[in-house]
Scaffold this motif. Structure first.
Motif, PDB file in Angstrom:
ATOM      1  N   ARG B 115      52.243  40.578  27.176  1.00 58.13           N
ATOM      2  CA  ARG B 115      51.818  40.962  28.530  1.00 58.13           C
ATOM      3  C   ARG B 115      50.732  42.025  28.433  1.00 58.13           C
ATOM      4  O   ARG B 115      50.886  43.053  27.788  1.00 58.13           O
ATOM      5  CB  ARG B 115      53.014  41.504  29.310  1.00 58.13           C
ATOM      6  N   THR B 126      53.734  42.115  39.527  1.00 56.36           N
ATOM      7  CA  THR B 126      52.618  41.225  39.222  1.00 56.36           C
ATOM      8  C   THR B 126      52.287  41.395  37.749  1.00 56.36           C
ATOM      9  O   THR B 126      52.163  42.526  37.276  1.00 56.36           O
ATOM     10  CB  THR B 126      51.378  41.575  40.078  1.00 56.36           C
ATOM     11  N   PHE B 128      50.315  39.714  33.997  1.00 53.78           N
ATOM     12  CA  PHE B 128      49.361  38.811  33.355  1.00 53.78           C
ATOM     13  C   PHE B 128      49.584  38.878  31.851  1.00 53.78           C
ATOM     14  O   PHE B 128      49.715  39.964  31.285  1.00 53.78           O
ATOM     15  CB  PHE B 128      47.927  39.223  33.695  1.00 53.78           C
ATOM     16  N   ILE B 167      47.224  31.337  28.947  1.00 46.39           N
ATOM     17  CA  ILE B 167      47.345  32.534  29.777  1.00 46.39           C
ATOM     18  C   ILE B 167      48.382  32.278  30.876  1.00 46.39           C
ATOM     19  O   ILE B 167      48.614  31.130  31.269  1.00 46.39           O
ATOM     20  CB  ILE B 167      45.998  32.939  30.426  1.00 46.39           C
ATOM     21  N   PHE B 169      49.935  34.015  34.631  1.00 48.56           N
ATOM     22  CA  PHE B 169      49.886  35.001  35.705  1.00 48.56           C
ATOM     23  C   PHE B 169      51.103  34.769  36.601  1.00 48.56           C
ATOM     24  O   PHE B 169      51.400  33.623  36.970  1.00 48.56           O
ATOM     25  CB  PHE B 169      48.599  34.847  36.523  1.00 48.56           C
ATOM     26  N   SER B 179      52.972  31.476  40.442  1.00 49.78           N
ATOM     27  CA  SER B 179      52.661  31.617  39.022  1.00 49.78           C
ATOM     28  C   SER B 179      51.616  30.578  38.641  1.00 49.78           C
ATOM     29  O   SER B 179      51.520  29.505  39.259  1.00 49.78           O
ATOM     30  CB  SER B 179      53.915  31.438  38.171  1.00 49.78           C
ATOM     31  N   ASP B 181      49.834  29.060  34.969  1.00 51.16           N
ATOM     32  CA  ASP B 181      49.609  29.129  33.531  1.00 51.16           C
ATOM     33  C   ASP B 181      48.688  28.009  33.087  1.00 51.16           C
ATOM     34  O   ASP B 181      48.631  26.939  33.708  1.00 51.16           O
ATOM     35  CB  ASP B 181      50.916  29.145  32.732  1.00 51.16           C
TER      36      ASP B 181
END
Lengths: 184, 297
Positions: B115, B126, B128, B167, B169, B179, B181
């Motif tokens: 992360r 929140t 990422f 990635i 989020f 979400s 990805d």
């Protein structure tokens, strides 16, 4: 002198909220935690807190993001452990609120709560004292100062609840939310 | 197959703990705390058909997937995904109905998620993260039957070591989650076959439909209505040259439901293709049904 110390304390609180260990006899701890956004977050946050030696009862207000922990009688509380436990879960600790029992004493001419048994000291103040602090009125509430002085001279046992701020080189400070005389 | 599947599901359910959040049809949004282990198990049935040839092919894939996620640090998690597969391709050959089957452990996936950013607020978070890992060649890739070596679609593994990266989020509150990805997997090939690279994108969202008020000083429970868009794009396989009947893009609309307590999460979803652009004479997906559970300890 005291004003400077408190000012330094507030500044260091902003810069460094970790590190210092505050050992105290405390009856209850409330952790206000940001990021609790799902039911299993409750399990995630309670699991490491239950492992702390001082942990007695544990309740979580999911809606408000508050974990309330009863402290086992005679157990000391290490505030740094709470910070570490919350950090490891990936949440954000917004504030620590304590309820502690002790007597009123003086530290550098400022009223402190000296907890029963351990002797841990908490500088006592009100939120307004940040702006109204004077050498004569260090609490920021003259009526409360008089009550504290009376309790100090009579060695009366008091129960104080409030949010705790840790300082580098100073005792932790507690913003008084409630203060009650404890009947023996 | 059934006995092994039940065994894997049983192992998952025997372990106590709390569930973890994220969408249903992707694993990588799972977020364990430091020292926490999340165990997720899913059973899925995928049905493929709509054969454009006169072979009248159809394929059923039953899978039990076990995913173990462990929080190495407060911001880094390790993932292991173990699939158990049962594949059955039915076709008509010489006027006879022929079944070509394989069952066993498929290719394992091992990856790390780090992360990079987090912002917490009261009742909301929140995050990422980046991820990178490897698909291991643990599935049988050279199995044969009376018809000869199994076709690529029936094989349990690719035989290759394939790196992947992506990635993730997530934005979650007590009322909703979104979400996103993105994951790319480079397929390196083994023997004379190189499967096409994968690109997957998953957009997930849920809203809490029950209860109307969050729990205060009691154990929270929630029912989530879930909607996902799961896209899979694959380049053509290569064996000497490109194989024309391979690769393409499928986008699934995936409604689902989750029941969450502080200890468990139960979930179910149906994936229906809404965009299907496949190459050559590939079989299209009719549906994919998923049921699963998560727990943590």
């Amino acid at each position: 002198m005291l004003r400077k110390l408190l000012l330094i304390g507030f500044l260091t609180t902003l810069l460094d909220m970790g590190g210092q260990t505050a050992w105290a006899e405390v009856t209850e701890v409330e952790l206000r935690i940001d990021g609790l956004s799902c039911p299993f977050c409750v399990f995630n946050i309670e699991k490491p807190l239950k492992k702390l030696g001082a942990a007695g009862s544990l309740q979580t207000n999911y809606k408000e993001g508050v974990v309330r922990m009863g402290v086992k009688p005679g157990q000391s509380v290490d505030l740094a452990q709470f910070r570490q436990a919350v950090a490891d879960t990936g949440f954000t600790l917004r504030a620590i609120r304590l309820t502690a029992i002790g007597t009123v004493a003086q530290w550098e001419d400022h009223p402190v709560l000296e907890t029963r048994g351990t002797g841990q000291q908490f500088l006592l103040f009100k939120e307004e004292s940040k702006t109204t602090l004077t050498p004569e009125h260090t609490i920021g509430d003259p009526a409360l100062e008089r009550r504290l002085a009376g309790w100090q001279s009579s060695r009366t046992l008091v129960k104080v609840s409030g949010t705790v701020h840790e300082h580098q080189g100073l005792p932790p400070a507690m913003e008084i939310e409630t203060i009650l005389e404890v009947k023996p | 197959m059934r006995r092994n599947a039940i065994l894997i599901l049983g192992l998952a359910f025997l372990l106590h703990g709390g569930p973890a959040f994220s969408a249903i049809n992707t694993d990588i949004a799972l977020n364990p705390a430091k020292g926490q282990t999340i165990l997720r198990t899913q059973y899925s049935r995928t049905r493929k058909g709509d054969d454009p040839t006169d072979q009248n092919r159809s394929m059923t894939v039953d899978a039990v997937k076990l995913v173990v996620v462990h929080g190495i640090t407060e911001s880094t998690a390790g993932f292991l995904a173990v699939p158990y597969l049962d594949k059955d391709l039915r076709t008509v050959s010489g006027g006879q109905r022929v079944s070509r089957e394989a069952s066993g452990i498929g290719d394992l996936k091992l990856f790390l998620k780090a992360r990079l950013w987090r912002k917490d607020a009261p009742g909301a978070t929140t995050r990422f993260a980046l991820l990178g890992g490897l698909k291991l060649p643990t599935g049988e890739d050279d199995e044969s039957d009376a018809q000869g070596r199994l076709p690529p679609a029936v094989r349990l593994g690719s035989g290759s070591w394939d790196p992947l990266a992506g990635i993730v989020f997530t934005r979650q509150t007590q009322w909703y989650e979104i979400s996103q990805d993105l994951v790319y997997q480079v397929n390196t090939g083994h023997d004379d076959l190189q499967f096409g690279d994968f690109f997957q994108h998953n957009t997930g969202a849920w809203v809490r439909v029950w209860p109307a008020e969050s729990a205060e000083w009691s154990t929270p429970r929630a029912l989530h209505a879930v909607l996902e868009l799961n896209g899979v794009w694959q380049t053509k396989h290569r064996s000497g040259g490109t194989i024309k009947d391979s690769g393409g893009y499928t986008l699934f609309l995936s409604p689902g439901v989750q029941y969450v307590t502080s200890r468990w999460l139960l979930e179910a979803s149906v994936q229906v293709p809404i965009v299907e652009s496949l190459n050559g004479n590939e079989l299209g997906t009719d549906y994919n049904v998923v049921v699963g559970a998560r727990t943590t300890f």
